[in-house]
Design a protein around this motif. Sequence first.
Motif, PDB file in Angstrom:
ATOM      1  N   ARG A 140     -13.389   3.305 -10.271  1.00 48.35           N
ATOM      2  CA  ARG A 140     -13.017   2.067 -10.407  1.00 48.35           C
ATOM      3  C   ARG A 140     -11.659   1.865  -9.584  1.00 48.35           C
ATOM      4  O   ARG A 140     -10.731   2.572 -10.056  1.00 48.35           O
ATOM      5  CB  ARG A 140     -13.148   1.291 -11.503  1.00 48.35           C
ATOM      6  N   VAL A 141     -11.581   1.068  -8.613  1.00 46.00           N
ATOM      7  CA  VAL A 141     -10.261   0.752  -7.794  1.00 46.00           C
ATOM      8  C   VAL A 141     -10.203  -0.710  -7.626  1.00 46.00           C
ATOM      9  O   VAL A 141     -11.146  -1.290  -7.463  1.00 46.00           O
ATOM     10  CB  VAL A 141     -10.318   1.542  -6.622  1.00 46.00           C
ATOM     11  N   SER A 142      -9.015  -1.358  -7.791  1.00 44.96           N
ATOM     12  CA  SER A 142      -8.905  -2.505  -7.855  1.00 44.96           C
ATOM     13  C   SER A 142      -8.497  -3.126  -6.276  1.00 44.96           C
ATOM     14  O   SER A 142      -8.421  -2.133  -5.476  1.00 44.96           O
ATOM     15  CB  SER A 142      -7.462  -3.131  -8.480  1.00 44.96           C
ATOM     16  N   ARG A 143      -8.975  -4.086  -5.879  1.00 44.48           N
ATOM     17  CA  ARG A 143      -8.743  -4.398  -4.561  1.00 44.48           C
ATOM     18  C   ARG A 143      -7.435  -4.337  -3.972  1.00 44.48           C
ATOM     19  O   ARG A 143      -7.178  -4.001  -2.791  1.00 44.48           O
ATOM     20  CB  ARG A 143      -9.088  -6.006  -4.339  1.00 44.48           C
ATOM     21  N   GLN A 144      -6.256  -4.454  -4.793  1.00 46.90           N
ATOM     22  CA  GLN A 144      -5.207  -4.130  -3.994  1.00 46.90           C
ATOM     23  C   GLN A 144      -4.831  -2.716  -3.813  1.00 46.90           C
ATOM     24  O   GLN A 144      -4.117  -2.435  -2.884  1.00 46.90           O
ATOM     25  CB  GLN A 144      -3.798  -4.615  -5.337  1.00 46.90           C
ATOM     26  N   GLU A 145      -5.541  -1.889  -4.708  1.00 45.50           N
ATOM     27  CA  GLU A 145      -5.321  -0.421  -4.503  1.00 45.50           C
ATOM     28  C   GLU A 145      -6.096   0.033  -3.123  1.00 45.50           C
ATOM     29  O   GLU A 145      -5.968   1.033  -2.591  1.00 45.50           O
ATOM     30  CB  GLU A 145      -5.735   0.368  -5.508  1.00 45.50           C
ATOM     31  N   LEU A 146      -7.087  -0.830  -2.649  1.00 45.61           N
ATOM     32  CA  LEU A 146      -7.917  -0.332  -1.503  1.00 45.61           C
ATOM     33  C   LEU A 146      -7.036  -0.509  -0.116  1.00 45.61           C
ATOM     34  O   LEU A 146      -6.312  -1.264  -0.362  1.00 45.61           O
ATOM     35  CB  LEU A 146      -9.158  -1.161  -1.302  1.00 45.61           C
ATOM     36  N   ARG A 147      -7.359   0.518   0.694  1.00 43.74           N
ATOM     37  CA  ARG A 147      -6.774   0.253   1.958  1.00 43.74           C
ATOM     38  C   ARG A 147      -7.761   0.403   3.036  1.00 43.74           C
ATOM     39  O   ARG A 147      -8.838   1.354   2.652  1.00 43.74           O
ATOM     40  CB  ARG A 147      -5.749   1.236   2.341  1.00 43.74           C
TER      41      ARG A 147
END
Length: 173
Positions: A140-147
Amino acid sequence: QAVQELQESLRSLRLESDRQQTQAQKEYEERVQYLLGRINDRQDGVLTDADAQDDTSQKIGFLQEQVAMLDKDNYYYKQSNTNLKRKLRELTGAGQHEREALEAARGEVEAERARNEALEVELSNLKGYVQRSLGTSSVRVSRQELRPLSAQDVRDLRASRAGEGSKPSTPGY
């Protein structure tokens, strides 16, 4: 609710009509008693012919007035009854149309729920397949951590999977 209001109006009109009918019957009975009393008096010789004619003309005039009033009331209540029946038919028809639309909407909702359940099952199967075939687990990755990945990052990931068969490393983390 409008149907209930119309039914209540119809009920009150019926009560009013019954009340007026009862009143008319009462007045009729009073007049009959009065006339019977007059007949008894006449038989006893109390009334003269002139009194009897005056009394009869007054009675006829009074009765004609009563008949005219009752005719007006009868006409009014017939019109009210007709209007209320028409409104009730209109509201019943509109209610039926709304009921059919509601049933159609419920059918659509059920179809969408079934489709949603099927998609959830399919998604679960795909997740299981991906995890088994790649040997990875979901993270699980938050949207802020996505690149966003560049084309070069995608090529590097594919090359690292194809080359050594090892787990891909995430560049930049």
